[in-house]
Design a protein around this motif. Structure first.
Motif, PDB file in Angstrom:
ATOM      1  N   SER A   1       0.839  -1.201   0.000  1.00  0.00           N
ATOM      2  CA  SER A   1       0.000   0.000   0.000  1.00  0.00           C
ATOM      3  C   SER A   1       0.878   1.256   0.000  1.00  0.00           C
ATOM      4  CB  SER A   1      -0.970  -0.011   1.174  1.00  0.00           C
ATOM      5  OG  SER A   1      -0.260   0.048   2.373  1.00  0.00           O
ATOM      6  N   GLN A   2       2.053   1.185   0.651  1.00  0.00           N
ATOM      7  CA  GLN A   2       2.968   2.331   0.607  1.00  0.00           C
ATOM      8  C   GLN A   2       3.474   2.550  -0.819  1.00  0.00           C
ATOM      9  OE1 GLN A   2       5.671   0.925   3.591  1.00  0.00           O
ATOM     10  NE2 GLN A   2       4.708   2.113   5.230  1.00  0.00           N
ATOM     11  N   ILE A   3       3.742   1.436  -1.503  1.00  0.00           N
ATOM     12  CA  ILE A   3       4.214   1.546  -2.888  1.00  0.00           C
ATOM     13  C   ILE A   3       3.113   2.134  -3.766  1.00  0.00           C
ATOM     14  CG2 ILE A   3       4.939   0.216  -4.915  1.00  0.00           C
ATOM     15  CD1 ILE A   3       6.373  -1.680  -2.943  1.00  0.00           C
ATOM     16  N   THR A   4       1.882   1.683  -3.534  1.00  0.00           N
ATOM     17  CA  THR A   4       0.764   2.215  -4.324  1.00  0.00           C
ATOM     18  C   THR A   4       0.629   3.722  -4.102  1.00  0.00           C
ATOM     19  OG1 THR A   4      -0.265   0.104  -3.876  1.00  0.00           O
ATOM     20  CG2 THR A   4      -1.627   1.752  -4.956  1.00  0.00           C
ATOM     21  N   GLY A   5       0.789   4.148  -2.833  1.00  0.00           N
ATOM     22  CA  GLY A   5       0.742   5.578  -2.538  1.00  0.00           C
ATOM     23  C   GLY A   5       1.842   6.325  -3.274  1.00  0.00           C
ATOM     24  N   LEU A   6       3.031   5.746  -3.239  1.00  0.00           N
ATOM     25  CA  LEU A   6       4.178   6.373  -3.885  1.00  0.00           C
ATOM     26  C   LEU A   6       3.959   6.502  -5.394  1.00  0.00           C
ATOM     27  CD1 LEU A   6       7.143   7.374  -3.834  1.00  0.00           C
ATOM     28  CD2 LEU A   6       7.868   4.986  -3.946  1.00  0.00           C
ATOM     29  N   THR A   7       3.442   5.412  -6.013  1.00  0.00           N
ATOM     30  CA  THR A   7       3.272   5.481  -7.469  1.00  0.00           C
ATOM     31  C   THR A   7       2.198   6.491  -7.854  1.00  0.00           C
ATOM     32  OG1 THR A   7       1.895   3.524  -7.321  1.00  0.00           O
ATOM     33  CG2 THR A   7       4.120   3.199  -8.130  1.00  0.00           C
ATOM     34  N   SER A   8       1.170   6.620  -7.003  1.00  0.00           N
ATOM     35  CA  SER A   8       0.159   7.596  -7.407  1.00  0.00           C
ATOM     36  C   SER A   8       0.708   9.014  -7.225  1.00  0.00           C
ATOM     37  CB  SER A   8      -1.178   7.373  -6.716  1.00  0.00           C
ATOM     38  OG  SER A   8      -1.077   7.739  -5.388  1.00  0.00           O
ATOM     39  N   TRP A   9       1.600   9.184  -6.227  1.00  0.00           N
ATOM     40  CA  TRP A   9       2.266  10.488  -6.093  1.00  0.00           C
ATOM     41  C   TRP A   9       3.142  10.754  -7.322  1.00  0.00           C
ATOM     42  CZ3 TRP A   9       7.536  11.678  -5.692  1.00  0.00           C
ATOM     43  CH2 TRP A   9       7.807  13.034  -5.450  1.00  0.00           C
ATOM     44  N   LEU A  10       3.894   9.726  -7.732  1.00  0.00           N
ATOM     45  CA  LEU A  10       4.761   9.883  -8.903  1.00  0.00           C
ATOM     46  C   LEU A  10       3.929  10.270 -10.119  1.00  0.00           C
ATOM     47  CD1 LEU A  10       7.103   6.757  -8.573  1.00  0.00           C
ATOM     48  CD2 LEU A  10       7.825   9.133  -8.481  1.00  0.00           C
ATOM     49  N   LYS A  11       2.805   9.558 -10.261  1.00  0.00           N
ATOM     50  CA  LYS A  11       1.948   9.767 -11.427  1.00  0.00           C
ATOM     51  C   LYS A  11       1.459  11.217 -11.493  1.00  0.00           C
ATOM     52  CE  LYS A  11      -1.786   7.514 -13.854  1.00  0.00           C
ATOM     53  NZ  LYS A  11      -2.690   6.396 -13.926  1.00  0.00           N
ATOM     54  N   ASN A  12       1.127  11.765 -10.320  1.00  0.00           N
ATOM     55  CA  ASN A  12       0.556  13.113 -10.304  1.00  0.00           C
ATOM     56  C   ASN A  12       1.585  14.226 -10.233  1.00  0.00           C
ATOM     57  OD1 ASN A  12      -2.052  12.065 -10.349  1.00  0.00           O
ATOM     58  ND2 ASN A  12      -1.999  11.730  -8.146  1.00  0.00           N
ATOM     59  N   ASN A  13       2.791  13.916  -9.794  1.00  0.00           N
ATOM     60  CA  ASN A  13       3.751  14.992  -9.550  1.00  0.00           C
ATOM     61  C   ASN A  13       5.000  14.981 -10.414  1.00  0.00           C
ATOM     62  OD1 ASN A  13       2.666  16.483  -7.015  1.00  0.00           O
ATOM     63  ND2 ASN A  13       2.368  14.292  -6.646  1.00  0.00           N
ATOM     64  N   ILE A  14       5.292  13.847 -11.011  1.00  0.00           N
ATOM     65  CA  ILE A  14       6.538  13.777 -11.771  1.00  0.00           C
ATOM     66  C   ILE A  14       6.196  13.606 -13.248  1.00  0.00           C
ATOM     67  CG2 ILE A  14       8.738  12.543 -12.059  1.00  0.00           C
ATOM     68  CD1 ILE A  14       8.435  13.903  -9.307  1.00  0.00           C
ATOM     69  N   ALA A  15       6.550  14.606 -14.030  1.00  0.00           N
ATOM     70  CA  ALA A  15       6.188  14.561 -15.439  1.00  0.00           C
ATOM     71  C   ALA A  15       7.253  13.847 -16.271  1.00  0.00           C
ATOM     72  CB  ALA A  15       5.989  15.973 -15.959  1.00  0.00           C
TER      73      ALA A  15
ATOM     74  N   SER B   1      11.810  14.940   1.459  1.00  0.00           N
ATOM     75  CA  SER B   1      11.682  16.374   1.211  1.00  0.00           C
ATOM     76  C   SER B   1      10.728  16.658   0.054  1.00  0.00           C
ATOM     77  CB  SER B   1      13.049  17.000   0.955  1.00  0.00           C
ATOM     78  OG  SER B   1      13.553  16.538  -0.266  1.00  0.00           O
ATOM     79  N   ASP B   2      10.586  15.698  -0.868  1.00  0.00           N
ATOM     80  CA  ASP B   2       9.635  15.882  -1.968  1.00  0.00           C
ATOM     81  C   ASP B   2       8.268  15.306  -1.624  1.00  0.00           C
ATOM     82  OD1 ASP B   2      11.527  17.057  -3.478  1.00  0.00           O
ATOM     83  OD2 ASP B   2      11.803  15.420  -4.918  1.00  0.00           O
ATOM     84  N   TYR B   3       8.291  14.185  -0.905  1.00  0.00           N
ATOM     85  CA  TYR B   3       7.076  13.419  -0.655  1.00  0.00           C
ATOM     86  C   TYR B   3       7.036  13.060   0.828  1.00  0.00           C
ATOM     87  CZ  TYR B   3       3.978   9.284  -0.988  1.00  0.00           C
ATOM     88  OH  TYR B   3       2.981   8.362  -0.819  1.00  0.00           O
ATOM     89  N   PRO B   4       6.422  13.932   1.639  1.00  0.00           N
ATOM     90  CA  PRO B   4       6.488  13.771   3.102  1.00  0.00           C
ATOM     91  C   PRO B   4       5.971  12.422   3.608  1.00  0.00           C
ATOM     92  CG  PRO B   4       5.575  15.916   2.522  1.00  0.00           C
ATOM     93  CD  PRO B   4       5.692  15.151   1.246  1.00  0.00           C
TER      94      PRO B   4
END
Ligand code: ADP
Length: 737
Positions: A376-390, A401-404
């Motif tokens: 579930s932590q990985i899923t959270g991380l990937t959705s953050w990546l999807k929305n924030n890293i172009a 520092s990027d993803y608290p």
């Protein structure tokens, strides 16, 4: 008033045009025609008997003073020679001023030649030439990196005789650390201390790449101003000057540290500033040109030794990563399963970089390797990546520092490297580096690089004056990602994309073939319906014409009847095959279906056809399902008619139909006590035209169950049979909820 005064102010101070030189030498600047355009104010102190104000005078006027034994136009000759061969060939030029040996050092700026004069005697009396050869061989004697650095510091100390010589290494953020040291025994060690980036500001670091050595002979002497004509408002570019005065902020900084004389040598790696050999003396100390050049040589040799070592090390690492990526790409092309190729063998994704964990999210799978955060932590991380890293790649050694939210798993993933395989499908490869808690000891609080003095009413920056050790514990960071690792991931990503495309290509090809097969089937169905149906109806109509004849013998009548039945049967079969071929192509629209009424209708029709009693059939629970109503009634019709058809001879036939409902599926069971099916033949009953040996003269085409199977598969359901020869059969159909 904004008091945003820190390193940025120091970064802005223009230090290559300070308009001053250090007063241990003097400067004369001539233009291309030999006229003096600038002079340092202290020139007259060195050149006695010259009238003050040399600006505008031709250099030849003072040549006898600056080179007593030289030919009259020796400066012009030196410049001609230096211009062709480089001034390093002429520097330093030994000259004599009023009987004192001086070095003349010439350098060029865009419009001028700088003539710098400095004393030819060093404060150190050692024989540099002899010493240097020995120094270098001693320096390089040891293969160990630490020893190499310490040896270099020691050799520089021997050459220049300073109290403290340090090898100072810059980190990516510009701050520095003392990594080797040679010092007088009574001094405290500074080994391992960190200095904030503002201590050596950015433009100083830039200049250090150009000028490889800098000397501040005495922080307490007053610098000498550079004079020029009143109408000359172009400041002198002193980039190549040796005597250049340093910034007052830096002088104050050294004073605060108790340093009276400072010398530094640049250490370069691939043209970048890797570090410095920084030398401090606690009393004024002048190092003459030749000693400075010797120290510079030591620095250059150390630089190339470091470069060579680093290259060698990088090469080895690169080879290791490359062979892992090569192996993975071979496996991907060989294995049809990309996930397995990347994670299932001895060499995995983990070997492509230096990470302790990795995760592959691909094709609706999440495969973890090594130490990783939870699913579930990985899923959270990937959705953050999807929305924030172009970008296609993202890497950091400080994820928090990027993803608290990463604070939860910073112990195993303070550093991540992520690459996108498909943003649309949320497919990624992510590597993890664990947290590396480190304690940095700063020489003074790095948050307070300067002090601000506002007593005079004007904000006035002065460099920090506290060098007290100040420890800082750094958390949430991992080791950095190296260039080699980044290159390796870039390569691996392109290999994975290639493999995916390759597979997609294969699938497209299969799709094409399938489409072709469907088209053929369509043509085939068309042929059947027209080319076969026509002759059948001809047979049927002529049979009917013949049957109208009243005088036919009973025998002939019977034959004609059979012909007619045969034709009907054939027609039926054709219709069934057409049905079968149509199932796959028809769109499926799911609706809620109550099978109860459908099944009861089917049963009552069948009771008439097969002429059996209602009591032979038990209908139980009929839970709701979802499906296409027409297709579903086809399924029940086929299976129930088989159950009746193949159990009619039992005494009495017993047929049960019922559905059960659980959380995920509804299962319908239709069982009979009829002929049963040979267990070995069971799988074949769903194949087109397959009928079992035990059916005898019971009518059938062998198409019904094939149709049933196709429909169930289209509904993503399952069908299976339990049967025993002579005992009966049970058909189970499960429908997904
Ligand atoms: P058919 O038109 O022959 O009934 P199906 O495709 O419906 O064709 O069934 C294929 C074969 O499976 C049948 O010919 C028969 O041998 C066997 N079969 C199907 N249902 C039963 C059953 N309830 N009991 C025994 N055999 C069956």
């Amino acid at each position: 008033m904004s008091l945003n005064i820190d390193l940025t102010n120091c970064d802005r101070e223009p230090i290559h045009i300070p308009g001053k030189i250090q007063s241990h030498g003097f400067l004369i600047v001539i233009d291309h025609d030999g006229y003096i355009r600038f002079e340092s104010e202290n020139t007259t102190a060195y050149l006695k008997n010259v009238p003050p104000g040399l600006i505008g005078t031709h250099i030849s006027a003072i040549e006898p003073l600056i080179g007593k034994n030289e030919p009259p136009d020796f400066i012009a000759r030196l410049i001609v020679f230096g211009k062709v061969n480089g001034f390093e060939q002429t520097n330093p030029f030994n000259t004599d001023i009023h009987g004192v040996p001086f070095y003349l050092v010439i350098s060029a700026s865009a419009d001028y030649y700088l003539l710098e004069f400095e004393p030819a005697s060093s404060d150190s009396a050692t024989d540099i030439q002899r010493m240097i050869g020995r120094s270098i061989s001693e320096m390089l004697a040891d293969k160990n990196l630490n020893n190499l650095l310490n040896n270099s510091a020691l050799q520089v100390k021997n050459v220049i005789g300073y109290d403290r010589v340090m090898v100072y290494r810059f980190a990516e953020d510009g701050h520095g650390e003392v990594i080797a040291e040679a010092k007088n025994a009574e001094l405290p060690s500074w080994l391992g201390l960190h200095y904030p980036a503002s201590d050596i500001p950015k433009q100083a670091r830039e200049l250090y790449k150009h000028n490889l050595t800098r000397l501040i002979a005495d922080v307490h002497t007053q610098p000498s101003a550079i004079l020029t004509a009143a109408d000359n408002d172009v400041p002198l570019d002193m980039t190549n000057s040796h005597l250049r005065a340093v910034s007052p902020i830096h002088i104050q900084y050294l004073k605060n540290m108790g340093v009276q004389s400072s010398f530094s040598i640049s250490l370069l790696y691939k043209k970048g500033l890797w570090g410095l050999i920084a030398c401090h003396n606690y009393s004024p100390r002048f190092i003459d040109y030749k000693s400075r050049e010797s120290a510079k040589l030591i620095g250059q040799i150390l630089s190339s030794a470091l470069e060579f070592r680093q290259d060698e090390e990088n090469q080895q690492i690169q080879e290791r990563y490359k062979s892992a990526v090569d192996q993975l790409s071979r496996l991907m092309l060989k294995d049809s399963n990309i996930e397995y190729a990347l994670t299932g063998h001895a060499v995995t994704l983990l070997n492509a970089v230096d990470a302790t964990g990795a995760v592959l999210i691909f094709d609706n799978n999440l495969i973890k390797l090594g130490v990783t955060p939870t699913d579930s932590q990985i899923t959270g991380l990937t959705s953050w990546l999807k929305n924030n890293i172009a970008d296609t790649f993202y890497y950091t050694s400080n994820l928090v520092s990027d993803y608290p939210d990463a604070a939860m798993f910073r112990d195993m993933a303070s550093g991540i490297m992520a690459t996108v395989l498909s943003r649309e499908f949320g497919e990624y490869v992510i590597w993890f580096k664990p947290e590396q808690v480190s304690t940095i000891t700063w020489a003074g609080n790095p948050e307070k690089p300067v002090t601000i003095d506002t007593t005079s009413g004007i904000a006035h920056i002065s460099p920090r004056n506290s060098f007290e050790e100040w420890s800082q514990t750094v958390t949430g960071t991992s080791k950095n990602w190296s260039n080699e690792e980044i290159k390796s991931v870039v390569r691996l990503r392109s290999e994975i994309t290639y493999a995916i495309n390759q597979k997609a290509g294969a699938i497209r090809l299969l799709n094409e073939k399938l489409k072709q097969a469907y088209e053929e089937l369509d043509t085939f169905s068309f042929t059947i319906s027209h080319d076969l149906k026509n002759p059948i109806s001809t047979i049927k109509s002529f049979t009917q014409i013949l049957l109208r004849d009243k005088e036919l013998k009973p025998q002939t009548l019977k034959v004609l009847d059979r012909i007619q039945n045969g034709a009907d049967k054939m027609n039926n079969m054709i219709n069934e095959v057409l049905d079968y071929s149509r199932i796959n192509r028809s769109e499926l629209t799911l609706t809620d279906i109550q099978p109860g009424p459908i099944i009861r209708d089917i049963v009552s029709d069948l009771l008439l056809v097969y002429n059996i009693d209602e009591s032979n059939i038990t209908i139980g629970n009929m839970p709701q399902i979802q499906g296409d109503p027409v297709m579903i009634s086809q399924v029940f019709a086929n299976i129930i008619s088989n159950a009746i058809k193949y159990s009619m001879k039992s005494e009495p036939p017993k047929i049960t139909i019922e559905g059960t409902d659980n959380d995920t599926e509804v299962v319908y069971t239709i069982s009979d006590n009829g002929l049963g099916i040979d267990i070995k033949q069971l799988p074949r009953i769903f194949e087109l035209f397959n009928r079992m040996d035990n059916v005898g003269d019971i009518e059938g085409s062998g198409v019904g169950l094939a149709i049933v199977k196709r429909i169930i598969e289209k509904h993503r359901g399952k069908i299976w049979v339990d049967s025993e020869l002579g005992q009966g059969s049970t058909f189970n159909i499960s429908f997904k909820k």
